[in-house]
Write an enzyme that holds these catalytic residues in place. Structure first.
Site, short mmCIF file in Angstrom:
data_model
loop_
_atom_site.label_atom_id
_atom_site.label_comp_id
_atom_site.label_asym_id
_atom_site.label_seq_id
_atom_site.Cartn_x
_atom_site.Cartn_y
_atom_site.Cartn_z
N CYS A 111 -30.68 46.42 129.20
CA CYS A 111 -31.83 45.95 129.99
C CYS A 111 -32.75 47.07 130.41
O CYS A 111 -33.70 46.85 131.15
CB CYS A 111 -31.35 45.15 131.20
SG CYS A 111 -30.44 46.15 132.39
N ARG A 169 -56.94 66.58 92.57
CA ARG A 169 -56.78 65.94 93.88
C ARG A 169 -55.36 66.10 94.40
O ARG A 169 -54.41 66.11 93.63
CB ARG A 169 -57.01 64.43 93.79
CG ARG A 169 -58.39 64.01 93.41
CD ARG A 169 -58.38 62.49 93.24
NE ARG A 169 -59.36 62.07 92.28
CZ ARG A 169 -60.49 61.46 92.60
NH1 ARG A 169 -60.78 61.17 93.84
NH2 ARG A 169 -61.35 61.12 91.66
N GLY A 192 -58.21 62.08 103.98
CA GLY A 192 -59.20 63.10 104.30
C GLY A 192 -58.61 64.43 104.73
O GLY A 192 -59.34 65.36 105.07
N LYS A 201 -50.28 58.92 95.21
CA LYS A 201 -51.35 58.73 94.24
C LYS A 201 -50.82 58.92 92.81
O LYS A 201 -51.05 58.08 91.94
CB LYS A 201 -52.48 59.73 94.52
CG LYS A 201 -53.74 59.48 93.69
CD LYS A 201 -54.74 60.61 93.85
CE LYS A 201 -55.30 60.71 95.24
NZ LYS A 201 -56.62 60.09 95.39
N MET A 259 -56.57 66.53 102.99
CA MET A 259 -56.40 67.58 101.99
C MET A 259 -57.51 67.56 100.97
O MET A 259 -58.41 66.74 101.02
CB MET A 259 -55.02 67.48 101.39
CG MET A 259 -53.99 67.92 102.43
SD MET A 259 -52.37 68.01 101.80
CE MET A 259 -52.20 66.44 101.08
N SER A 296 -24.22 45.57 131.16
CA SER A 296 -25.61 45.64 130.72
C SER A 296 -26.01 47.10 130.82
O SER A 296 -25.90 47.71 131.89
CB SER A 296 -26.49 44.77 131.60
OG SER A 296 -27.82 44.88 131.16
N TYR A 353 -26.98 41.23 123.11
CA TYR A 353 -28.40 40.92 123.34
C TYR A 353 -29.17 42.15 123.81
O TYR A 353 -28.59 43.14 124.25
CB TYR A 353 -28.56 39.79 124.38
CG TYR A 353 -28.16 40.18 125.79
CD1 TYR A 353 -29.07 40.79 126.65
CD2 TYR A 353 -26.87 39.92 126.27
CE1 TYR A 353 -28.70 41.15 127.94
CE2 TYR A 353 -26.50 40.27 127.55
CZ TYR A 353 -27.42 40.89 128.39
OH TYR A 353 -27.07 41.25 129.65
N HIS A 397 -42.66 53.40 138.76
CA HIS A 397 -42.83 52.08 139.37
C HIS A 397 -44.04 51.36 138.76
O HIS A 397 -43.94 50.21 138.32
CB HIS A 397 -43.02 52.26 140.88
CG HIS A 397 -43.24 50.98 141.60
ND1 HIS A 397 -44.50 50.47 141.82
CD2 HIS A 397 -42.38 50.08 142.10
CE1 HIS A 397 -44.39 49.33 142.45
NE2 HIS A 397 -43.12 49.07 142.64
N ARG A 437 -52.86 51.61 96.24
CA ARG A 437 -51.77 51.82 97.21
C ARG A 437 -51.74 50.61 98.14
O ARG A 437 -52.72 49.86 98.22
CB ARG A 437 -51.99 53.10 98.01
CG ARG A 437 -53.28 53.08 98.81
CD ARG A 437 -53.51 54.40 99.51
NE ARG A 437 -54.83 54.40 100.14
CZ ARG A 437 -55.47 55.48 100.51
NH1 ARG A 437 -54.95 56.66 100.33
NH2 ARG A 437 -56.64 55.39 101.09
C1 PEP Z 1 -32.08 50.92 134.16
O1 PEP Z 1 -31.76 51.84 134.89
O2 PEP Z 1 -32.16 51.01 132.92
C2 PEP Z 1 -32.47 49.63 134.75
C3 PEP Z 1 -32.74 48.60 133.96
O3 PEP Z 1 -32.57 49.58 136.09
P1 PEP Z 1 -33.85 50.11 136.89
O4 PEP Z 1 -34.91 50.46 135.92
O5 PEP Z 1 -34.24 49.02 137.81
O6 PEP Z 1 -33.28 51.30 137.60
#
Ligand code: PEP
Ligand code: MG
Length: 886
Positions: free
Chosen positions: A844, A96, A105, A26, A107, A777, A864, A468, A352
């Site tokens: 991954c 203020r 809100g 502010k 303070m 990966s 990637y 899962h 702001r």
């Molecule tokens: C992992 O372990 O990060 C993975 C991608 O394999 P999963 O989750 O299937 O064990």
């Protein structure tokens, strides 16, 4: 000597918008507005450094501050020509808070400070409005008593109500000067009774009391909670802004309002806001009176009667509109503004960057590029990648009523309503009858997959963010709330109990997988809308990012969704997920429970054609893009049969007695299945499993190459490798099969064999492993689990507290533990490249869809990231931002 007081207004600006850390948001913006010549009431800011020092020195102010504040007050007096504490022409100020980031809100604020029994008469004289003067005084006593003296404010409200009742008034506006004067006297009695001292009459005492209260409010419980929720460090402190009061309640040529320079929910380029004639700022916020529309068109659209500001005060509105445009051009962003009109004179009290929905953020960013206000790169940086989630899933109508029963983990975003079902088959049955259902389970397992697919949403009592249920639901784009610990499910009675509420199958629930809320009944949802701006921004993002973005998917449908969202390949196809289908899981179980290679081969023979056609379909959808297929990695506990009927199915398929199967299943029972006979350990002990899977992959690839001419490039991935030898053995199996299939088909295809890095040993031995791996990966789900020694399936029970206590800054299964797990990744990247300079590197684990983790992947030099289909756009934007920031 450190300067603690910074003045602004009246041609002075000892600071700018750059000084947010020192002056708070502010204060910095008030200085900036003063500097660019906007009408800002003069004032001064006491810096956040003073707040820090105040706490360091036992909540006391240094001598030097007293002198600096005196000079600050003198500055306001000079500019306004009024005197602080003068009975003739008194200066009134507001006090203020203002932290670096706004804490709405949280303070304290004190208005009309400087009024006492003397100055109130001067104010009446000068304003020519006795009623206004006494109304201001009573507001001040009430606010000061609440904020600074900490007295019970109900007593003040009650006194006002009694006063109105005694006079037969309904509205505050019915009160006259004499009534307000009498109320002030009443208030002062209350103060003395509660506080034990008379209300402070010395204006300097008032000022120091208010300054202390604002600094004190930084450590109020609500501020601490807000900081924790928003990751704001406690040592930032707040600044204090002392500013000449301007009055929006000086009759019908006065007003006050709040406005956005563009619509914060749609992004439409139209002024958007509310104002009230003859009112003070808190009247708009407190909702005592219904505010009016700012513009004529907004009023007409809403069908409202009371005149808009554009109509009621055309000249002042035109000036305000000019200021809006000027501020936007200056800040190059949509602004959230507070203003007051005092007897026709416009004053700016705050500006702001305005908070906005994802939809508005996209529209504003794209529009501003077209308006040449910002560059494409700035536009990319303006949109929070995670906010895109709002656009990719159905969301709850924010205006709808909700009866929240409990809150679990926000495991998979989006909202869904449906009838409660307790098992997967019922979910499928009801779905076939066209009914929406929510599948409610203690936890899910692979045999629930068809039910998860049939359900609108999934709710579980147990399981964390990588359980899962969570992983599968995210992959499918089904909303999911997991680990809702207060759920009690009685499958026999067919009831779900949450606290004292008991529900049965068929009752309707709504879940919000973005917040974890579980609600009774149906809460209406809004469908996702991928508007043009979204696509435009994505194209710009793709133009600057270095990281490729792939997806984790295993069904042709998920692959197609991911491609729509811009996936450039598959980073992880979990083949065990392809066996969830009811018809296949029995064959998988037969394979797992078989006691001999012969038995396993019999089961595998059933699976081979199914796998081959699945892979072929995926290759077709991905049309020449890289597809990483991971060979079987089934944590056994997720696949062993449980119920009598499941055993019976397997017994029939295998032609073996149930008792034999049960004994075998008991033998396979593991105490620690996540660290058990899974991953490549299965391939090492039963190579025929990987052999058949490899065959399915290469046959499918050859078939698709034959029919389309576009040869797929399979990347065969071996899971849970810890040593080079494991990979050497498994690679040999894959290469042998490839050679056989190519000979049979008379065609040779390019393919890669690589490994997941998901165990600390693999990361440490990456140079060695890279001799056999053409790609790595990073499976950061398992790598997090094994590095932290925290079970991904059990973490939800205690990790929340770990985050609360600051042990981990965020859930390490959601956002990569960069310090620890990140270090292992860096080691593996360096060592892997040392052996094989062109090794392909990706991630991954679930972290592949988390912006902070993606920024790490950019810095670590991965090629990637791979995210679940619905996170692909988020990953594209996050990757672009990471590239721009690096
Ligand atoms: C992992 O372990 O990060 C993975 C991608 O394999 P999963 O989750 O299937 O064990
Ligand atoms: Mg894994």
């Amino acid at each position: 000597m450190t300067q603690y007081v910074y003045r602004f207004g009246g041609g002075v600006a000892e600071g700018s918008a750059e000084d947010k850390n020192l002056l708070g948001g502010k204060g910095a913006n008030l200085a900036e507005m003063a500097a660019i010549g906007l009408p800002v009431p003069p004032g001064f800011t006491i810096s956040t450094e003073m707040c820090t020092r105040y706490y360091d020195e036992g909540e006391r102010f240094p001598e030097s501050l007293i002198e600096e504040v005196k000079a600050g007050v003198a500055h306001i007096e000079t500019v306004t020509g009024k005197q602080f504490g003068s009975a003739a022409d008194p200066l009134l100020v507001s006090v203020r808070s203002g932290a670096r980031v706004s804490m709405p809100g949280m303070m304290d604020t004190v208005l009309n400070l400087g009024l006492n029994d003397e100055t109130v008469r001067g104010l009446a004289e000068i304003s020519g409005d006795e009623r206004f003067a006494w109304d201001s005084y009573r507001r001040f006593v009430q606010m000061y008593s609440d904020v600074v003296l900490g007295l019970d404010h109900d007593a003040f409200e009650d006194a006002l109500e009694i006063m109105k009742e005694d006079n037969g008034f309904f509205l505050d506006t019915d009160m006259e000067a004499s009534h307000w004067q009498a109320l002030v006297a009443e208030y002062k009695t209350i103060v003395e009774a509660q506080w034990g001292k008379p209300f402070p009459q010395d204006v300097n005492d008032q000022l120091w009391g208010a300054v202390s209260a604002v600094f004190g409010s930084w450590q109020a419980d609500r501020a601490k909670v807000y900081r924790k929720l928003n990751d704001i460090p406690g040592n930032w402190g707040t600044a204090v802004n002392v500013q000449a009061m301007v009055f929006g309640n000086m009759g019908d040529t006065s007003a006050t309002g709040v406005a956005f320079t563009r619509n914060p929910s749609t992004g439409e380029h139209a002024y958007y806001g509310e104002w009230l004639i003859n009112a003070q700022g808190e009247d708009v916020v407190a909702g005592i009176r219904t505010p009016q529309y700012l513009t004529k068109s907004a009023r007409e659209q809403a069908g409202a009667k009371p005149l808009s500001m554009e109509e009621a005060m055309p000249e002042t509105f035109a000036e305000l509109a000019r200021v809006f445009d000027l501020l936007e051009a200056h800040y190059r962003d949509m602004q959230d503004i507070e203003f007051t009109v005092e007897r026709g004179q416009l004053w700016m009290l705050q500006t702001r960057s305005g908070k906005r929905t994802a939809k508005a953020a996209l529209k504003i960013a794209v529009d501003m590029v077209a308006e040449k206000l910002i560059s494409e790169q700035e536009a990319i940086l303006r949109v929070d990648p995670m906010a895109l989630d709002q656009l990719l899933h159905p969301t709850l109508d924010p205006d709808a009523k909700r009866d929240v029963l409990t809150t679990g983990l926000p495991a998979s975003p989006g909202a869904a309503s449906g009838k409660i079902v307790f098992d997967a088959d019922s979910a499928e049955r009801h779905n076939e009858m066209g009914e929406d259902v929510i599948l409610v389970r203690v936890e899910t397992s692979p045999e629930d997959i068809h039910g998860m697919h049939a359900a609108r949403g999934i709710l579980t009592a147990r399981g964390g963010m990588t359980s899962h249920a969570a992983v599968v639901a995210r992959g499918m784009g089904r909303p999911c709330v997991s680990g809702a610990g207060s759920l009690s499910i009685d499958n026999n009675a067919g009831t779900l109990t949450i606290g004292s509420r008991v529900m049965k199958a068929g009752d309707v629930l709504t879940i919000d997988g973005s917040t974890g809320e579980v609600m009774l009944g149906e809460v209406p949802t809004l469908q996702p809308e991928l508007v043009g701006d979204f696509g435009t921004l994505m194209v710009w993002a793709d133009g600057v990012r270095r990281l490729r973005v792939r997806t984790n998917a295993e069904t042709p449908n998920d692959c197609a969704v991911a491609r729509e969202f811009g996936a450039e390949g598959i980073g992880l196809c979990r083949t065990e997920h392809m066996f969830f289908d009811a018809s296949r899981i029995t064959a998988v179980r037969q394979m797992i429970l078989a006691e001999s290679e012969e038995g396993r081969r019999e089961a595998l023979a059933k699976l081979l054609p199914e796998q081959r056609s699945d892979f072929a379909e995926i290759f077709r959808v991905m049309a020449g893009l890289p597809v990483t297929i991971r060979l079987l990695d089934p944590p056994l506990h997720e696949f062993l049969p449980h119920s009598e009927s499941e055993f019976a199915d397997v017994a029939e398929a295998a032609g073996i007695g149930i008792e034999v199967l049960k004994r075998r299943s008991a033998e396979l029972h593991e105490f620690n299945p996540m660290l058990g006979h899974r991953g490549c350990r299965l391939g090492v002990t039963y190579p025929e499993i990987y052999e058949v899977q490899a065959r399915a992959i290469f046959e499918a690839a050859c078939d698709v190459a034959e029919e389309s001419g576009a040869a797929p490039i399979p990347e065969v991935m071996i899971p849970l490798v810890a040593t080079r030898k494991e990979l050497t053995l498994m690679k040999a199996v894959v290469d042998d099969v490839a050679a056989q299939v190519f000979a049979e088909k008379g065609r040779v295809l390019e393919y890669l064999v690589g490994t997941m890095i998901e165990l600390p040993r693999a990361a440490l031995m990456a140079d060695n492993i890279a001799h056999d791996a053409e790609f790595f990966s990073f499976g950061t789900n398992d790598l997090t689990q094994t590095t932290l020694g925290v079970s991904r399936d059990d973490a939800a029970r205690f990790l929340g507290q770990y985050v609360d206590k600051g042990i981990y800054p965020r859930d390490p299964f959601v956002s990569l533990d960069i310090e620890g797990v990140g270090q292992l990744i860096e080691i593996a990247v360096e060592k892997g490249r040392k052996t094989r300079s062109d090794i392909k590197l990706g991630i991954c684990g679930e972290h592949g869809g988390d912006p902070a983790s993606i920024a790490f992947c950019e810095a670590a030099g991965l090629d990637y990231v791979s995210a679940s289909p619905y996170r692909v756009p988020i990953a594209r934007l996050a990757a672009a931002q990471a590239a721009l920031k690096s």
